[in-house]
Design a protein around this motif. Structure first.
Motif, PDB file in Angstrom:
ATOM      1  N   VAL A 135     -23.425  -8.870  -4.318  1.00 56.30           N
ATOM      2  CA  VAL A 135     -23.052 -10.005  -3.338  1.00 56.30           C
ATOM      3  C   VAL A 135     -22.090  -8.649  -2.624  1.00 56.30           C
ATOM      4  O   VAL A 135     -22.780  -8.635  -1.423  1.00 56.30           O
ATOM      5  CB  VAL A 135     -22.834 -11.291  -3.571  1.00 56.30           C
ATOM      6  CG1 VAL A 135     -22.799 -12.412  -2.180  1.00 56.30           C
ATOM      7  CG2 VAL A 135     -23.786 -11.641  -4.107  1.00 56.30           C
ATOM      8  N   GLU A 136     -20.580  -8.372  -2.924  1.00 59.11           N
ATOM      9  CA  GLU A 136     -19.665  -8.066  -2.588  1.00 59.11           C
ATOM     10  C   GLU A 136     -20.604  -6.166  -1.850  1.00 59.11           C
ATOM     11  O   GLU A 136     -20.256  -6.448  -0.859  1.00 59.11           O
ATOM     12  CB  GLU A 136     -18.402  -8.017  -3.138  1.00 59.11           C
ATOM     13  CG  GLU A 136     -17.649  -6.912  -2.676  1.00 59.11           C
ATOM     14  CD  GLU A 136     -16.328  -6.822  -3.251  1.00 59.11           C
ATOM     15  OE1 GLU A 136     -15.416  -7.010  -2.985  1.00 59.11           O
ATOM     16  OE2 GLU A 136     -16.543  -6.032  -4.231  1.00 59.11           O
TER      17      GLU A 136
ATOM     18  N   PHE B 253     -10.484  -6.890   4.478  1.00 61.41           N
ATOM     19  CA  PHE B 253     -11.437  -6.110   4.059  1.00 61.41           C
ATOM     20  C   PHE B 253     -11.546  -4.310   3.900  1.00 61.41           C
ATOM     21  O   PHE B 253     -12.243  -3.753   3.384  1.00 61.41           O
ATOM     22  CB  PHE B 253     -12.623  -6.254   5.805  1.00 61.41           C
ATOM     23  CG  PHE B 253     -13.675  -5.805   5.205  1.00 61.41           C
ATOM     24  CD1 PHE B 253     -14.535  -5.953   4.844  1.00 61.41           C
ATOM     25  CD2 PHE B 253     -14.043  -4.195   5.921  1.00 61.41           C
ATOM     26  CE1 PHE B 253     -15.785  -6.011   4.907  1.00 61.41           C
ATOM     27  CE2 PHE B 253     -15.482  -4.029   6.028  1.00 61.41           C
ATOM     28  CZ  PHE B 253     -16.641  -4.607   5.463  1.00 61.41           C
ATOM     29  N   LEU B 254     -10.096  -4.199   5.178  1.00 58.61           N
ATOM     30  CA  LEU B 254      -9.932  -2.332   4.556  1.00 58.61           C
ATOM     31  C   LEU B 254      -9.794  -2.057   3.213  1.00 58.61           C
ATOM     32  O   LEU B 254     -10.359  -1.190   2.369  1.00 58.61           O
ATOM     33  CB  LEU B 254      -8.467  -2.186   5.081  1.00 58.61           C
ATOM     34  CG  LEU B 254      -8.121  -0.717   5.028  1.00 58.61           C
ATOM     35  CD1 LEU B 254      -9.143   0.940   5.755  1.00 58.61           C
ATOM     36  CD2 LEU B 254      -6.677  -0.525   5.688  1.00 58.61           C
ATOM     37  N   ALA B 255      -8.880  -2.731   2.460  1.00 59.41           N
ATOM     38  CA  ALA B 255      -8.736  -2.817   0.783  1.00 59.41           C
ATOM     39  C   ALA B 255      -9.940  -2.921   0.107  1.00 59.41           C
ATOM     40  O   ALA B 255      -9.937  -2.032  -0.877  1.00 59.41           O
ATOM     41  CB  ALA B 255      -7.924  -3.794   0.695  1.00 59.41           C
TER      42      ALA B 255
ATOM     43  N   LEU C 264     -14.233  -0.570  -2.845  1.00 58.10           N
ATOM     44  CA  LEU C 264     -15.230   0.128  -3.043  1.00 58.10           C
ATOM     45  C   LEU C 264     -15.846   1.509  -3.393  1.00 58.10           C
ATOM     46  O   LEU C 264     -16.619   1.871  -3.626  1.00 58.10           O
ATOM     47  CB  LEU C 264     -16.338  -1.188  -2.409  1.00 58.10           C
ATOM     48  CG  LEU C 264     -16.387  -2.562  -2.385  1.00 58.10           C
ATOM     49  CD1 LEU C 264     -17.438  -2.862  -1.246  1.00 58.10           C
ATOM     50  CD2 LEU C 264     -16.999  -2.564  -4.064  1.00 58.10           C
ATOM     51  N   ALA C 265     -15.216   2.284  -1.771  1.00 59.06           N
ATOM     52  CA  ALA C 265     -15.585   3.236  -1.493  1.00 59.06           C
ATOM     53  C   ALA C 265     -14.935   4.458  -3.162  1.00 59.06           C
ATOM     54  O   ALA C 265     -15.716   5.278  -3.831  1.00 59.06           O
ATOM     55  CB  ALA C 265     -14.891   4.214  -0.518  1.00 59.06           C
ATOM     56  N   ALA C 266     -13.885   3.698  -3.606  1.00 59.04           N
ATOM     57  CA  ALA C 266     -13.304   4.818  -5.017  1.00 59.04           C
ATOM     58  C   ALA C 266     -14.414   4.435  -5.978  1.00 59.04           C
ATOM     59  O   ALA C 266     -14.520   5.149  -7.345  1.00 59.04           O
ATOM     60  CB  ALA C 266     -12.738   4.143  -5.290  1.00 59.04           C
TER      61      ALA C 266
ATOM     62  N   GLU D 276     -18.971   7.859  -0.646  1.00 59.40           N
ATOM     63  CA  GLU D 276     -18.034   7.793   0.560  1.00 59.40           C
ATOM     64  C   GLU D 276     -18.744   6.532   1.640  1.00 59.40           C
ATOM     65  O   GLU D 276     -18.194   6.351   3.221  1.00 59.40           O
ATOM     66  CB  GLU D 276     -18.369   9.428   1.050  1.00 59.40           C
ATOM     67  CG  GLU D 276     -16.573  10.220   0.499  1.00 59.40           C
ATOM     68  CD  GLU D 276     -15.293   9.863   1.288  1.00 59.40           C
ATOM     69  OE1 GLU D 276     -15.707   8.859   2.035  1.00 59.40           O
ATOM     70  OE2 GLU D 276     -14.891   9.193   0.120  1.00 59.40           O
ATOM     71  N   ARG D 277     -20.070   5.990   1.290  1.00 60.80           N
ATOM     72  CA  ARG D 277     -20.661   5.151   2.184  1.00 60.80           C
ATOM     73  C   ARG D 277     -19.628   4.059   2.824  1.00 60.80           C
ATOM     74  O   ARG D 277     -19.730   3.141   3.357  1.00 60.80           O
ATOM     75  CB  ARG D 277     -21.976   5.040   1.611  1.00 60.80           C
ATOM     76  CG  ARG D 277     -21.822   3.913   0.422  1.00 60.80           C
ATOM     77  CD  ARG D 277     -23.307   4.170  -0.446  1.00 60.80           C
ATOM     78  NE  ARG D 277     -23.440   3.161  -2.129  1.00 60.80           N
ATOM     79  CZ  ARG D 277     -23.646   4.012  -2.908  1.00 60.80           C
ATOM     80  NH1 ARG D 277     -23.133   5.069  -2.888  1.00 60.80           N
ATOM     81  NH2 ARG D 277     -23.125   2.940  -3.773  1.00 60.80           N
TER      82      ARG D 277
END
Length: 712
Positions: A623-624, A678-680, A685-687, A691-692
């Motif tokens: 979901v996230e 949201f940045l965190a 999620l990027a890690a 990169e999306r």
């Protein structure tokens, strides 16, 4: 605001007519005056009966959401609600008959006020609607609606009106028992007076009372404890959860109000409603829905993005190039708005088929008792199907809706512009091809614009207005005038590949395909989409739009961008499905099988081509990802200038591809988390996934400054 006249007969006429507004609403001033007038009328010995009505075409449109949203203080809100409850209880228990004469619609708080009267008579106004639509904005009725309506017509009849926000015509409201009478327009006040005169002549022992105040009263259709009602409430609770996945507090709180309130007396029930109302109003879901679905959508419909200083364009004749489903839908909406339409296709049979689409819609409406044969005939007469481009002469605008092929679009553009007048606008309905590139084929790029409609056009209210590099301010203004004339909602975006809606929508679908490639179970993926609040799971949605289309767009993008191309993991999955010939629902096979008899089911062969991982992720993680991937792409669109307002981002997301309304839109989602949080999330999620999810520079700057999209 509310004028008062005490007639010789002893009837006090309270007539609503709020200055400076097209509609009457319940706000701080009007509620204060209403409460004061009720106190005065109840205490005045010269007043024998009360008639409440409106000098406007409608009675009351409901509560003023600006007033409702002005405070976060629960105690203040609770007292506001309880003061209205006390006033309405005094109105119905003051010992004087109260009649409501309704010239038009009574919605939300307007109907709740009307329910406090002993007699309700409405004009037979075809445009009038009666209902409690608060749930559609994430709210529940706070003026007694959850208590009076089920006590009046029964719990089983009231639940659909409360939980779905249905708006009834006068005849249907009469049949449901909400109204006592429906009379010819203009006769509602006299009918109310006639009833009041009879009621005023009754003996004191026979004074009029509300049903729920009469000794021995029983709820129509059975009390809460009755087996039939218990079953109905359980069924409603299950249905609400199935539809909302628990994401919307309002319908659950409505059920709680009905259940808890109707096992008590009405005064206790009203207090119960007030508590749930305040809790719901202050929920983040209600705040997000009110902001986007009421305030932002209202601004969009009022053309907040329209350049100033451009005279309003009045449209009379529209050309539509391409009579496929999209072009046919646009032709229908234009003809419905009273415009003459020239519908062009390569063959007369194809053009005729496009017109037949409108005829089929009208026949379906007629089967449901909507419209008259004369109205249908007049609409169809406004559509001229043809192959002759010369008939475009005199069109104020031409909307091209042919296949997504640059050469074809350039060819029809040239043929149309050869006929059009010097001031006419040329609009492309493309969903992905950059407008500035298409405008290169135009002899007048300043009058070239994108108008991206959504399918089916007759049901989808959004139009994405795309401004090319050379599109003039006048062309934008005049194009917005057309969208408004069609009765649709515009958002304005700047030119880019995929624009805004197609670009961000695709991230949801592609993220679902990426999950499949990772070994996530297909059923888990689609259920996570539903749990997130999306109307359809990503795999099922891919079947609807077709893997073939996704693959074609990706291939064209790869060719256009060359070394700058950046694909997503989901593209390889779509390409594989195309290789397998399982392109989607239109082919009868995709991620799902579509048997001729029976429901669709997931294709068992998916496990062979996309093996499932031994360990499956928690649904909350999916979901996230499905929500965050859309939100971060919307932030990129803001950073790149594709979007210029959070309003257009959120309205476009909810209306365009069904982004969950309870979240308010992708940028509201960011604001609810806060930019830093949201940045965190994006960094994490990027890690893990690529990169999306990488946070744009704009998000980093907002996290550092503490700014939000809707605030400071």
């Amino acid at each position: 605001m509310i004028s008062v006249t005490v007639e010789a007969s002893g009837i006090a006429v309270l007539s609503w007519d709020m200055a400076g507004r097209s509609q009457n609403v319940l706000n701080a001033e009007s509620c204060q005056m209403l409460c004061d007038l009720i106190d005065e009328a109840a205490a005045d010995g010269a007043v024998k009966g009360i008639l409440m009505t409106s000098a406007k075409r409608d009675f009351i449109a409901g509560g003023d959401l600006e007033w409702l949203s002005a405070t976060d203080d629960a105690a203040v809100l609770f007292e506001r609600v309880m003061r209205l409850h006390r006033a309405l209880r005094k109105l119905e228990n003051c010992g004087k008959p109260v009649a409501m004469a309704l010239p038009g619609s009574a919605l939300g708080g307007g109907l709740e006020l009307a329910l406090a009267g002993h007699y309700r008579v409405a004009a037979d106004n075809p445009k009038a609607r009666f209902g409690l639509p608060e749930v559609t904005l994430g709210l529940l009725p706070g003026g007694g609606g959850t208590q009076r309506l089920p006590r009046l017509i029964g719990i089983q009849k009231a639940l659909p009106l409360l939980l779905e926000g249905k708006r009834l015509k006068a005849a249907d409201a009469l049949k449901a028992g909400i109204l006592h009478a429906v009379v010819a327009p203009g006769g509602e006040q006299e009918a109310a007076r006639a009833w009041l005169h009879d009621a005023m002549l009754a003996a004191p022992s026979e004074r009029v009372q509300q049903p729920w105040d009469v000794k021995g009263y029983k709820v129509p259709g059975g009390a809460v404890a009755s087996p039939a009602v218990q079953q109905a409430i359980m069924a409603a609770n299950a249905l609400v959860h199935a539809r909302t996945w628990g994401n919307y507090p309002a319908p659950h709180n409505i059920l709680s109000c009905v259940y808890e309130g109707l096992i008590t007396d009405i005064d206790t029930g009203l207090m119960t409603e007030a508590r749930y109302f305040v809790q719901t109003v202050l929920s983040p879901e209600a705040k997000a829905m009110i902001r986007t679905l009421f305030f932002s959508m209202g601004e969009a419909n009022k053309l907040a993005a329209r350049p100033a200083g451009v005279p309003q364009q009045k449209y009379t004749k529209v050309g539509v190039l391409g009579a496929g489903m999209m072009g046919a839908g646009i032709a229908y909406k234009a003809a419905q708005a009273g415009l003459q339409v020239v519908l062009i296709d390569r063959a007369q049979a194809d053009a005729d088929k496009g017109k037949a689409y409108s005829q089929a819609l009208l026949e379906k409406q007629a089967a449901h008792g909507q419209g008259t044969p004369e109205q249908a005939a007049a609409l169809l007469a406004r559509i001229t199907p043809t192959t002759d481009y010369a008939q475009l002469a005199g069109c104020d605008i031409v909307i091209e809706a042919v296949f997504e092929d640059r050469a074809l679009k350039a060819a029809v553009n040239a043929r149309a512009e050869a006929v059009l007048g010097a001031d006419a606008i040329y609009a492309s309905n493309t969903s992905t091809l950059p407008i500035s590139g298409l405008a290169e084929a135009s002899a007048r790029p300043a009058q070239f614009i994108g108008l991206h409609f959504f399918s089916p056009v007759d049901k989808m209210p959004l139009v994405e207005v795309i401004v090319g590099k050379q599109t003039s301010a006048a062309t934008l203004a005049r194009s917005l005038d057309l969208v408004q004339a069609l009765g649709m909602t515009p958002i304005v975006v700047n030119d880019a590949r995929g624009f805004y809606t197609s670009r961000v929508f695709s991230t949801y679908v592609l993220e679902g395909l990426a999950m499949l490639a990772e070994g996530v179970a297909p059923a888990l993926i689609d259920n996570a989409g539903l749990q997130a609040g999306m109307p359809v799971g990503p795999l099922a949605l891919t079947d609807e739009v077709s893997s073939e289309l996704i693959h074609k767009i990706d291939r064209q993008t790869r060719l256009d961008l060359g070394a700058a191309y950046q694909g997503r993991p989901g593209h390889a999955v779509a390409a594989r499905m195309v290789e397998l010939g399982r392109i989607g629902k239109k082919a009868g096979q995709g991620y799902y099988d579509y048997p001729e008899a029976g429901k669709k089911r997931l294709w068992p062969g998916l496990a062979e081509h996309f093996p499932r991982a031994a360990a499956q992720p928690d649904p909350a993680q999916l979901v996230e990802r499905l929500i965050a991937v859309q939100a971060v792409e919307a932030v990129r669109c803001m950073e790149e200038g594709v979007l210029t307002t959070a309003r257009d981002a959120d309205v476009g997301a909810i209306l365009g591809w069904g982004f969950p309304a309870f979240r308010g839109g992708p940028l509201s989602e960011v604001d609810r988390d806060g930019a830093a949080a949201f940045l965190a999330r994006c960094e994490r999620l990027a890690a893990s996934h690529g990169e999306r999810f990488a946070p744009p520079a704009l998000l980093r700057a907002m996290a550092q400054s503490g700014k939000t999209f809707y605030g400071a």
